[in-house]
Design a protein around this motif. Structure first.
Motif, PDB file in Angstrom:
ATOM      1  N   ASN A 263       0.823  -1.202   0.000  1.00  0.00           N
ATOM      2  CA  ASN A 263       0.000   0.000   0.000  1.00  0.00           C
ATOM      3  C   ASN A 263       0.860   1.256   0.000  1.00  0.00           C
ATOM      4  OD1 ASN A 263      -2.308  -1.578   0.122  1.00  0.00           O
ATOM      5  ND2 ASN A 263      -2.332  -1.573   2.366  1.00  0.00           N
ATOM      6  N   GLU A 264       0.297   2.316  -0.522  1.00  0.00           N
ATOM      7  CA  GLU A 264       0.978   3.603  -0.429  1.00  0.00           C
ATOM      8  C   GLU A 264       1.211   3.919   1.041  1.00  0.00           C
ATOM      9  OE1 GLU A 264      -0.320   8.213  -0.737  1.00  0.00           O
ATOM     10  OE2 GLU A 264      -0.793   6.987  -2.509  1.00  0.00           O
ATOM     11  N   GLU A 265       2.423   4.330   1.360  1.00  0.00           N
ATOM     12  CA  GLU A 265       2.765   4.640   2.742  1.00  0.00           C
ATOM     13  C   GLU A 265       3.237   6.080   2.861  1.00  0.00           C
ATOM     14  OE1 GLU A 265       4.626   1.317   5.184  1.00  0.00           O
ATOM     15  OE2 GLU A 265       5.319   0.816   3.170  1.00  0.00           O
ATOM     16  N   ALA A 324       2.984   4.903   7.642  1.00  0.00           N
ATOM     17  CA  ALA A 324       1.624   4.393   7.831  1.00  0.00           C
ATOM     18  C   ALA A 324       0.924   4.330   6.482  1.00  0.00           C
ATOM     19  CB  ALA A 324       0.837   5.283   8.779  1.00  0.00           C
ATOM     20  N   GLU A 325       0.030   3.357   6.339  1.00  0.00           N
ATOM     21  CA  GLU A 325      -0.780   3.255   5.140  1.00  0.00           C
ATOM     22  C   GLU A 325      -2.193   3.719   5.447  1.00  0.00           C
ATOM     23  OE1 GLU A 325      -2.310  -1.274   5.097  1.00  0.00           O
ATOM     24  OE2 GLU A 325      -0.182  -0.994   4.675  1.00  0.00           O
ATOM     25  N   ARG A 326      -2.967   3.938   4.419  1.00  0.00           N
ATOM     26  CA  ARG A 326      -4.326   4.448   4.585  1.00  0.00           C
ATOM     27  C   ARG A 326      -5.154   3.465   5.428  1.00  0.00           C
ATOM     28  NH1 ARG A 326      -7.441   8.229   1.900  1.00  0.00           N
ATOM     29  NH2 ARG A 326      -5.862   8.538   0.275  1.00  0.00           N
ATOM     30  N   GLY A 327      -5.910   4.033   6.362  1.00  0.00           N
ATOM     31  CA  GLY A 327      -6.809   3.218   7.168  1.00  0.00           C
ATOM     32  C   GLY A 327      -6.283   2.884   8.547  1.00  0.00           C
ATOM     33  N   PHE A 338      -3.668  11.814   3.919  1.00  0.00           N
ATOM     34  CA  PHE A 338      -3.534  11.290   2.559  1.00  0.00           C
ATOM     35  C   PHE A 338      -3.981  12.286   1.487  1.00  0.00           C
ATOM     36  CE2 PHE A 338      -2.737   7.498   4.876  1.00  0.00           C
ATOM     37  CZ  PHE A 338      -1.931   6.737   4.049  1.00  0.00           C
ATOM     38  N   ASN A 339      -4.181  13.545   1.898  1.00  0.00           N
ATOM     39  CA  ASN A 339      -4.429  14.617   0.935  1.00  0.00           C
ATOM     40  C   ASN A 339      -3.361  15.700   1.000  1.00  0.00           C
ATOM     41  OD1 ASN A 339      -7.082  14.305  -0.629  1.00  0.00           O
ATOM     42  ND2 ASN A 339      -7.677  13.739   1.458  1.00  0.00           N
TER      43      ASN A 339
END
Length: 635
Positions: A263-265, A324-327, A338-339
């Protein structure tokens, strides 16, 4: 699939303990149906009620730790002590949790998430994914919210412990005296008199053996025992027999390819201004707005985080939350992070914990893992998946068939092509596979199960499903004299030899004075003088029984040529000290001084924490059920 099995059948797991937590609070999870008796409230701490079920869980955890040291046969007197210790632990835990809640100790979900993400047990290959994390917890019989809540509680208790220890204060003089005392070196000599050399002089009369047996029958009681029949199926055995080809595995990879993308981190920092009863919403908003303005004027994020952030897990690191990844964070925080663009600082963000200012520091784009990179992990995962599906079907069949069979397993074993296994002489405190589930043992020792020898429901223990029944039951009884006679003889011989050794030591010391020679004493009694040189309190080179008495000697004892005797289970030692050298602070390096200060802080802090806990207990209203330690609540 195992989650479905666990929802249908009984099981439990103790929470994984993150290694860096210095205060281990064992918290058990269970999805077991509780009997009316287990719902009884046995302890009340202020307004908090503790059920018999919770008490048994804690008792079982403590008992297992003692069994690792003493084996299955825990002495009755020690078992009673464990029961009382269980009560003390539960009372203290609840008092600490109440205090932590009242004082506003908190651990942010971001910090909890980072700890979890760094735990290798939750990674597939080298990648952490939420799906894999949730699946691992489900396979162990717990949920993400349960796990994270209990981990948070552990961390908050550790915060309190560190707060007490880290604020312990010592003066330079105190530290110097600490070094002089703790780092003392002591030199001397000793004689060793073995009890064993007097065994030849012992004569045990048969009437004494029989008398000891009659007067101490409680020492020679068997435990209540059952012989158990059971049938079992292990998921690993099924997995080993599962056959699939490379095409099946590649198809499984393609069907789940989104799971195998890292995942994107994002690596970020944050400053948390908490809101609670002490800090109002308005004052927190004013402070966070002021901090945001200072950041806009160019002040360093790390410095302001250390000064103002309410998140102790990240504040000391300049607010760093790691990757950290999303969520992984609460939704409001997650959406803002994440923005952000790299190095961008957010406006204040409101969450349930207060106001956050977030800065994005680094970014990793998600990368697809190739089939070849994770093939071995895929084979294990896919074989387990197929095995679990098979296990679920077999568990359903086993459950139905054993219910129909009622109190025999032959027909069930025959229909499922299984072999009936036996476990004889099972006690409540054995270390068998069956004892790994306290509820199963409780059910097997239930009078109804014993009387009707009925089959249990399906239980799952460590990925093994099983059904069991009691084949034979034996109440506690006094062991026959012939079976314990040799044991009694050995005990009485050892006791008499010990007494003869004591008498011998007292006799040879009777005329020893400040003018006597220790070496002459040894020569006159054919004993060897053994020397110890520059012994520290942590020394392991001499018999452990000698350390405490060696450090009880004073300078006056040396002047008076004093000899003291000390005894362990095998020997008597006659000790004479010749020199005491106080610890010298100047001889210690900076690293050793830092370690010494830390040790002293830990000791002072631990004493203060003990006193604090005792104060909490003294000021609490604690009610313990009078029946808790009697046979009604047989543990």
């Amino acid at each position: 699939m195992l989650e479905a099995i666990r929802e249908k059948f009984t099981g439990w797991i103790a929470i994984l303990i993150i290694g860096l937590i210095s205060l281990t609070l064992v918290i058990s999870f269970g999805n077991m149906d509780q009997t009316p008796l287990e719902n009884d409230i046995v302890i009340t701490v202020n307004s908090k009620e503790i059920s018999l079920f919770d008490y048994r869980e804690e008792f079982s955890n403590q008992l297992q730790r003692y069994q690792e040291v003493f084996g299955d046969q825990i002495p009755k007197i020690l078992e009673e002590s464990i029961k009382e210790s269980t009560t003390d632990n539960l009372v203290l835990k609840n008092l600490l949790l109440d205090y932590i809640d009242q004082q506003g100790y908190r651990v942010s979900p971001q910090y909890v998430a980072e700890l979890i993400k760094e735990n290798s047990q939750f990674r597939l290959g080298d990648v952490f994914t939420k799906e894999n994390y949730a699946a691992i917890l489900a396979s162990q019989g717990t949920t993400v919210p349960e796990f994270e809540n209990n981990l948070r509680i552990q961390l908050e208790i550790n915060q309190l412990r560190r707060a007490v220890i880290d604020t312990s204060f010592m003066t330079a003089g105190e530290f110097r005296r600490f070094v002089q005392l703790q780092m003392q070196e002591r030199t001397g000599e000793y004689l060793e008199i073995s009890n064993q050399q007097f065994i030849k002089d012992v004569a045990i009369q048969s009437e004494n053996i029989e008398s000891y047996y009659q007067e101490n029958t409680d020492f020679f009681m068997t435990e209540e025992q059952i012989d158990v029949e059971y049938i079992a199926i292990d998921v690993d055995d099924i997995a080993d027999s599962i056959v699939f080809n490379d095409e099946d595995l590649k198809e499984y990879y393609e069907d789940n390819i989104e799971r195998f993308v890292s995942n994107e981190e994002r690596r970020s920092r944050h400053i948390l201004i908490a809101t609670d009863e002490q800090d109002s919403e308005a004052s927190a908003l004013d402070l966070v707005t002021s901090i945001k303005n200072r950041l806009s004027e160019g002040e360093a994020f790390e410095i302001l985080a250390k000064e103002f952030s309410s998140d102790p897990g990240s504040a000391e690191n300049g607010g760093d939350l790691g990757w950290a990844e999303r969520g992984l964070f609460v939704p409001e925080f997650d959406e803002t992070l994440f923005n952000l663009e790299i190095n961008q600082i957010s406006e204040p963000v409101k969450t349930q914990f207060g106001y956050h200012i977030i800065q994005l520091n680094e970014l990793k784009i998600g990368i697809q893992q190739n089939f070849d990179e994770i093939e071995n992990d895929l084979r294990f995962e896919y074989s387990r998946l197929l095995a679990e599906e098979t296990l679920f079907d077999l568990a359903s069949q086993m459950d139905d068939l054993s219910l129909q069979a009622f109190n025999e397993l032959d027909s069930v074993a025959s229909k499922l092509d299984l072999t009936i296994q036996t476990q004889d002489s099972v006690t409540r405190n054995s270390s068998t596979l069956l004892n790994q589930d306290p509820e199963l043992i409780e059910l097997l020792f239930n009078p109804v199960s014993i009387e009707q020898t009925e089959n249990t429901p399906v239980f799952e223990i460590n990925n093994t499903i099983l059904v069991a029944r009691v084949a034979e039951h034996r109440l506690p009884m006094t062991k026959e004299y012939s079976l314990v006679k040799d044991q009694i003889i050995s005990f009485l011989e050892a006791e008499q030899a010990k007494k003869l050794a004591e008498d011998y030591a007292n006799r040879i010391l009777q005329d020893f004075s400040e003018f006597s020679s220790f070496e002459q004493l040894a020569e006159d009694n054919s004993l060897e003088v053994m020397e110890f040189d520059s012994v520290l309190r942590s020394n392991t080179d001499i018999p452990s029984a000698l350390l405490e008495p060696i450090f009880q000697f004073s300078e006056r004892d040396i002047e008076n040529n004093r000899v003291i005797d000390v005894q362990d289970s095998e020997n008597i030692y006659l000790i004479k000290l010749t020199q005491i050298n106080p610890g010298q602070l100047e001889n210690f390096s900076d690293e050793e001084r830092t370690a010494g200060k830390q040790q002293m802080s830990e000791e002072i802090g631990s004493s203060e924490l003990d006193a604090f806990a005792e104060t909490l207990r003294e000021n609490a209203t604690v009610v313990i059920d009078d029946k808790l330690y009697n046979d009604l609540y047989d543990l």
